[in-house]
Each structure stands twice: as C-alpha cells, then as structure tokens.
Design an enzyme around this catalytic site. Structure first.
Site, mmCIF file in Angstrom:
data_model
loop_
_atom_site.group_PDB
_atom_site.id
_atom_site.type_symbol
_atom_site.label_atom_id
_atom_site.label_comp_id
_atom_site.label_asym_id
_atom_site.label_seq_id
_atom_site.Cartn_x
_atom_site.Cartn_y
_atom_site.Cartn_z
ATOM 1 N N ASP A 96 0.774 -1.308 -0.062
ATOM 2 C CA ASP A 96 -0.011 -0.045 0.016
ATOM 3 C C ASP A 96 0.851 1.404 -0.158
ATOM 4 O O ASP A 96 1.784 1.378 0.792
ATOM 5 C CB ASP A 96 -0.755 0.171 1.321
ATOM 6 C CG ASP A 96 -2.225 -0.637 1.164
ATOM 7 O OD1 ASP A 96 -2.921 -0.677 -0.127
ATOM 8 O OD2 ASP A 96 -2.876 -1.284 2.245
ATOM 9 N N GLU A 114 -13.932 -3.027 -1.225
ATOM 10 C CA GLU A 114 -14.028 -3.328 0.029
ATOM 11 C C GLU A 114 -15.145 -2.985 0.532
ATOM 12 O O GLU A 114 -15.695 -1.817 0.440
ATOM 13 C CB GLU A 114 -12.749 -2.742 0.946
ATOM 14 C CG GLU A 114 -12.724 -2.767 2.457
ATOM 15 C CD GLU A 114 -11.554 -2.471 3.209
ATOM 16 O OE1 GLU A 114 -10.563 -2.087 2.534
ATOM 17 O OE2 GLU A 114 -11.716 -2.624 4.459
#
Ligand code: KIV
Length: 276
Positions: free
Chosen positions: A83, A180
């Site tokens: 990330d 998500e």
C-alpha cells in the site's frame, strides 16, 4: 516462478479464484506463501494490526518500506504488493517518488492506491513508468473520516459512481481493483464489467478473488470484522503455548538437556582454579 500481473489476468479468464492475503513480516510471508497464497499484500492495515493505531492514517512510508522489504525478501513465488500510505500519493510527483522507493528499495512487484477516477491520472503515470498499480474502491480506510466505516455503494448514485471509478482505474492501467465493503450485487456487476480481476473483502462471493487480513483469518485478536472468517483460533493457540513456556520455566522443566550445551568438566575445573 513468481506470480505476475499477467498470471492474475489469466486466472480471471480461466475463472480461477485468487486468494490474496496480507503479510507484514518474514513469518507471515513464509507461512502464507507455503499455504499457497499467490499474492501478498503489505497492507497499511499494519497500522492497526501490527502497530496498534486505531486507523491507517499514522502509517508512514518508512514503516511500509521496512515491512514491504521483509515480505519481499522472504516471498519467493508470490507477487508482493504494498500500500502507498496516506498522503504519499497526493500528487503525481509524490506518487512517483513514494512508489519508486517501494519498488527500488523494498523490492515490491506492485503498489496499491485508494481512490477512483480522481486518481486515474496518477495510476496511468505510475503504470507508464513500469510500476503496476492495484486500485482500491468501496470503503477506503484512508478516507475513514470522510466516509465512515460502512458498506459503500448502496444508493444508486454511489453505485453508479463506483462502476465508473472501476472502469476509470482499468482504463488508466490498474491490473486489479480491490472492492472493500461493497454490496455483493454491485461487486458482482463490477466484476462482470471489468476485464481485470476484482478482489473483494466484505464484497460477497462473486469477485474474482478475495483478500483477508492475516490476523483476522488466524483469529489473532479477540474480535474480527463481520466479513472475516476465523480459520483458526490462533490467539488462543499461541496463548496456550506461551503459558506452557511460562509454566515450564517456573517449574524448572525448561530448558532441559536437549536445549543445553555441555563442556568438558576438566575445562570448568581449570577455569575455577583461576579463582584461587
Ligand atoms: O490495508 C489492507 O490490509 C487492505 C486490505 C484490507 C484490502 O487494504
């Protein structure tokens, strides 16, 4: 052979599900890879599960570099994705510098960014420079103060925007989009419309793959999010092992002969004579 972004595209074409898992250090990378995970995500979720913060916002690029390097050094076959943390890709130049360090110094094979059409120019720039990008839509934890921790895309306008965002990321060159906390029906629709794989977390069963947080599937914390399944009660298992260790030390059982080194008694006697 290490998993490539082309392998993931081929998996989608073959209808083969992709099981991605987070990893943060050498043991989690080694065990996840041995368990068959083809993609390891060094998620900024490490802010919570490793460092004990209550969000991903305090995670720095230096933290990500250290953890990503540990995972990349250990993983021999998995694609390692890291990330880009909060505010490290706010401009194209910042994104290039941050991502560049993750590739060059930590040795990752891809980076993940949160956001849709608004960050498509950044995704395009990174991919043009040879840095594969994984997108992330739905609940994007770096925007938690703006959107709250909840399922995203339930209203028609939001759902439409998410479809457009996913298409924009794909057009910009993203090789995967993580979804998500997205309603299962919407995630299925996005998965149908994209040629690149979708990887869901709390987004139902119809994505091309799933991603879970290492600590959640192993039950390392007392509570797990609703979308996680505890495949092991690792916390209790590890606690029992620690208790057995503490009890053995207290009871004088550990260490025993197998864990101890011996020396020639004559050498010891010689050493002790030097006291006199
Ligand atoms: O940081 C992370 O672990 C993630 C996954 C939950 C997708 O972004």
């Amino acid at each position: 052979m290490r998993t490539t972004i082309a392998d993931l595209a081929a998996m989608k074409r073959r209808g083969e599900r992709i099981a991605m898992l987070t990893a943060y250090d050498a043991p989690s990378a080694m065990i996840s890879e041995a368990g068959g995970a083809p993609v390891l995500l060094v998620g900024d979720s490490l802010g919570m599960v490793v460092y004990g913060f209550d969000s991903t916002l305090p995670v720095t690029l230096d933290m990500m570099l250290a953890h990503a390097a540990a995972v990349a050094r250990t993983a021999k076959t998995a694609l390692v994705v890291a990330d880009l943390p909060f505010l490290t890709y706010a401009t194209e130049e910042a994104a290039i510098a941050s991502a560049g360090r993750l590739f060059a110094e930590a040795g990752v094979g891809a980076v993940k960014l949160e956001g849709g059409a608004a960050i498509a120019p950044i995704v395009e720039r990174l991919t043009t420079l040879g840095m594969p990008v994984m997108g992330h839509l739905g609940y994007t934890p770096q925007s938690t103060h703006q959107i709250g921790v909840k399922v995203q895309g339930k209203a028609a306008d939001d759902a439409r925007r998410m479809i457009d965002d996913a298409l924009a990321l794909q057009a910009a060159g993203a090789f995967v989009v993580v979804l998500e906390l997205v309603p299962a029906e919407l995630a299925a629709e996005i998965t149908r419309r994209l040629t690149i794989p979708t990887i869901g977390i709390g987004a139902g069963p119809d994505c091309d793959g799933q991603v879970q947080v290492w600590h959640d599937i192993l039950g390392l914390y007392p509570a797990s999010p609703r979308h996680a399944f505890r495949f092991e009660e690792g916390g209790s298992m590890l606690q029992a092992a620690v208790k057995a260790y503490v009890d053995s030390v207290k009871g004088g059982v550990f260490p025993g002969a197998p864990q101890s080194a011996k020396m020639d008694p004559a050498e010891l006697a010689k050493a002790l004579r030097q006291d006199a």
